[in-house]
Write an enzyme that holds these catalytic residues in place. Structure first.
Site, PDB file in Angstrom:
ATOM      1  N   PRO A   1       8.467  16.358  -1.356  1.00 33.11           N
ATOM      2  CA  PRO A   1       9.590  15.806  -2.112  1.00 33.11           C
ATOM      3  C   PRO A   1       8.714  14.881  -3.101  1.00 33.11           C
ATOM      4  O   PRO A   1       8.041  14.016  -2.738  1.00 33.11           O
ATOM      5  CB  PRO A   1      10.646  14.864  -1.225  1.00 33.11           C
ATOM      6  N   CYS A   2       9.353  14.935  -4.593  1.00 36.86           N
ATOM      7  CA  CYS A   2       8.477  14.092  -5.379  1.00 36.86           C
ATOM      8  C   CYS A   2       8.746  12.604  -5.198  1.00 36.86           C
ATOM      9  O   CYS A   2       7.989  11.702  -5.567  1.00 36.86           O
ATOM     10  CB  CYS A   2       8.945  14.321  -7.035  1.00 36.86           C
ATOM     11  N   GLN A   3       9.764  12.207  -4.479  1.00 40.37           N
ATOM     12  CA  GLN A   3       9.826  10.814  -4.115  1.00 40.37           C
ATOM     13  C   GLN A   3       8.772  10.424  -3.392  1.00 40.37           C
ATOM     14  O   GLN A   3       8.527   9.101  -3.622  1.00 40.37           O
ATOM     15  CB  GLN A   3      11.446  10.523  -3.329  1.00 40.37           C
TER      16      GLN A   3
ATOM     17  N   PHE B   1       5.694  10.693  -3.998  1.00 41.31           N
ATOM     18  CA  PHE B   1       4.674  10.351  -4.788  1.00 41.31           C
ATOM     19  C   PHE B   1       4.696   9.259  -5.662  1.00 41.31           C
ATOM     20  O   PHE B   1       3.668   8.796  -6.221  1.00 41.31           O
ATOM     21  CB  PHE B   1       4.466  11.527  -5.822  1.00 41.31           C
TER      22      PHE B   1
END
Length: 501
Positions: free
Chosen positions: A104-106, A108
């Site tokens: 999930p991009c969160q 990063f």
């Protein structure tokens, strides 16, 4: 020779001997990427998925429901060694040839590249930052399993996530581990999916395998609506600002040409499925409030009408059942008449306008019967609430959308599991939101692919998945590279001998 080097050489030798590349799917969901890679000739050897219903779906479709392959796993609490042991796939470094998935991009956010490079030497460095943990474990899995190829999928916004190019950071870290990486943006509609869905795709190969990365050529053509070109422009904003020099591994996607077949439309995808007249079912009492379970078979009553529909019924290994059990819809009694009145492309402001017209017409009809309703009275508000949705037009402009029959659908999101208003069926006679099976069709899941759980979890699984046909296009490109690498190595003695002679 290190253990990792030996494992990589063994994997290359195994593929040269004709073995199928073995895939580990991380953040696997129900298996959109897995299905695409399976269709391209890969063996789905394992997966890690946190959501119980999605993990059960993956195990059911790819491992006949075997318990070890069907249980939910938390990647932050499951080490690579433990996973290899649980799945009985042998030594960790030798177990898998290809690793796919997308944290999930969160995970990063604001995790700088210098810090990421410390992961191997300082495994405990970022346990205080839960956003970083998933990415750290993802990299740890790459390090432990030493795959020959890595594929990462994510939303376009990872190219400019708060001013941070996450894809470039992923590529940077992977290249430090011995891979060559490139990433781009691909739209699923160009690859036979009846849905306009833009995704960042990153492909990486061990340098022992390849020194270049290429992406699949489109198979279909469409002029994307302005909204989708806008999404791409926002995602690529970094190319026009001071961090443009930091996008070394970005490449432009292969261009679709107008001579290609037109993109698959919503009607191409759904037209052969049984009709569901929501208002008729509501009137008869057959449609009621409550959980939608997949226990009422609905036989097909039409033959496949397009090549796409035929594919959805005949996908090898996922052939259509005699009757559909997941062709189920939401109970939305207030809105069925409104859905019938909406025009293709209408969003919430237009829907609200239609609803207010219906409300005024209803008040006029009551007045003709001698029943006068006082404005702003409790009775007035009660009647209005039974016809007009309560959402603020200014706050929810894109909450609703009625599909066009002659275009691919707009992006299916995970919140399908909450309301489905983003995909109102194009057929006004049916006057409803799409069913679970229709969402699966729009995502390119074949009719024989089964979703575990009830309606809401199934919608969520579909919305979170990578469209299988997009995954298949990427997988075929990866397979081509792996096969080319084998051919070069097999032919090298002959080429060397020819050069000497």
């Amino acid at each position: 020779m290190t253990t990792k080097t030996r494992a990589i050489q063994q994997k290359i030798a195994r593929l040269q001997a004709g073995g199928k590349p073995r895939v580990l799917d991380l953040f696997a969901g129900c298996g959109g990427i897995s299905l695409g890679f399976s269709a391209a000739g890969f063996h789905i050897a394992g997966a890690v998925e946190f959501d119980a219903a999605a993990a059960a779906s993956h195990g059911r479709n790819f491992h006949s429901g075997e318990p070890a392959h069907s249980q939910a796993r938390d990647i932050t609490k499951t080490s690579p060694d433990q996973l290899a042991k649980d799945l009985q796939v042998g030594r960790t470094a030798e177990a898998f040839d290809v690793l796919v998935g997308g944290p999930p991009c969160q995970a990063f956010a604001r995790v700088g590249r210098p810090k990421l490079r410390e992961v191997d030497n300082h495994a405990e460095a970022f346990k205080h930052d839960p956003r970083a943990q998933l990415y750290i474990d993802y990299l740890r899995y790459v390090e432990a399993f030493a795959p020959l190829a890595v594929v990462v999928e994510n939303v376009p916004d990872v190219l400019n996530h708060g001013g941070q190019n996450i894809a470039e950071e992923i590529a940077d870290v992977l290249e430090s581990k011995g891979y060559v990486c490139r990433y781009t943006l691909l739209n699923a509609a160009f690859y036979g999916v009846p849905q306009m869905r833009e995704r960042m795709i990153l492909i990486a190969y061990r340098r022992e395998i390849a020194d270049t990365v290429t992406f699949p050529d489109p198979t279909h053509f469409i002029d994307l609506p302005p909204g989708y070109e806008g999404t791409r422009s926002v995602a690529l904003k970094f190319l026009d600002n001071e961090i443009a020099d930091d996008a070394h591994r970005y490449v432009h996607a292969p261009k679709a040409v107008r001579s290609l077949p037109p993109a698959v439309t919503a009607e191409d995808a759904l037209g052969d499925l049984p009709s569901i007249d929501a208002r008729k079912l509501l009137k008869s009492g057959a449609l009621r409030r409550g959980a939608r379970r997949f226990d009422e078979p609905m036989p097909y009553n039409k033959e496949p009408h397009t090549a796409y529909a035929e594919l959805m019924r005949t996908w090898p290994g996922f052939e259509a059942p005699e009757a559909l059990v997941d062709h189920v819809i939401r109970y939305l009694p207030r809105d069925y008449p409104l859905f019938a009145r909406m025009n293709a492309g209408d969003q919430y402001p237009q829907a609200y306008g239609h609803a207010m017209e219906m409300f005024e017409q209803h008040l006029a009809s009551l007045a003709e019967q001698g029943i006068k309703i006082k404005p702003n009275s409790s009775q007035y508000e009660e009647i209005k609430a039974s016809i007009v949705p309560p959402y603020d037009v200014g706050k929810f402009p894109n909450k609703w959308r009625k599909m066009w029959r002659d275009q691919p659908a707009r992006t299916l999101m995970a919140h399908l599991g909450k309301d489905s208003y983003s995909h109102i069926h194009y057929d006004s006679k049916q006057a409803r939101t799409i069913s679970v099976r229709e969402a699966a069709r729009l995502h390119s899941f074949p009719d024989g692919f089964a979703f575990c759980g009830t309606m809401n979890p199934a919608f969520r699984q579909i919305g979170n998945a990578v469209p299988p046909l997009l995954a298949k296009a990427v997988a075929m490109q990866v397979m081509k590279t792996l096969k080319q690498a084998e051919w070069e190595r097999e032919d090298e003695p002959r080429r060397t001998a020819a050069a000497v002679s």
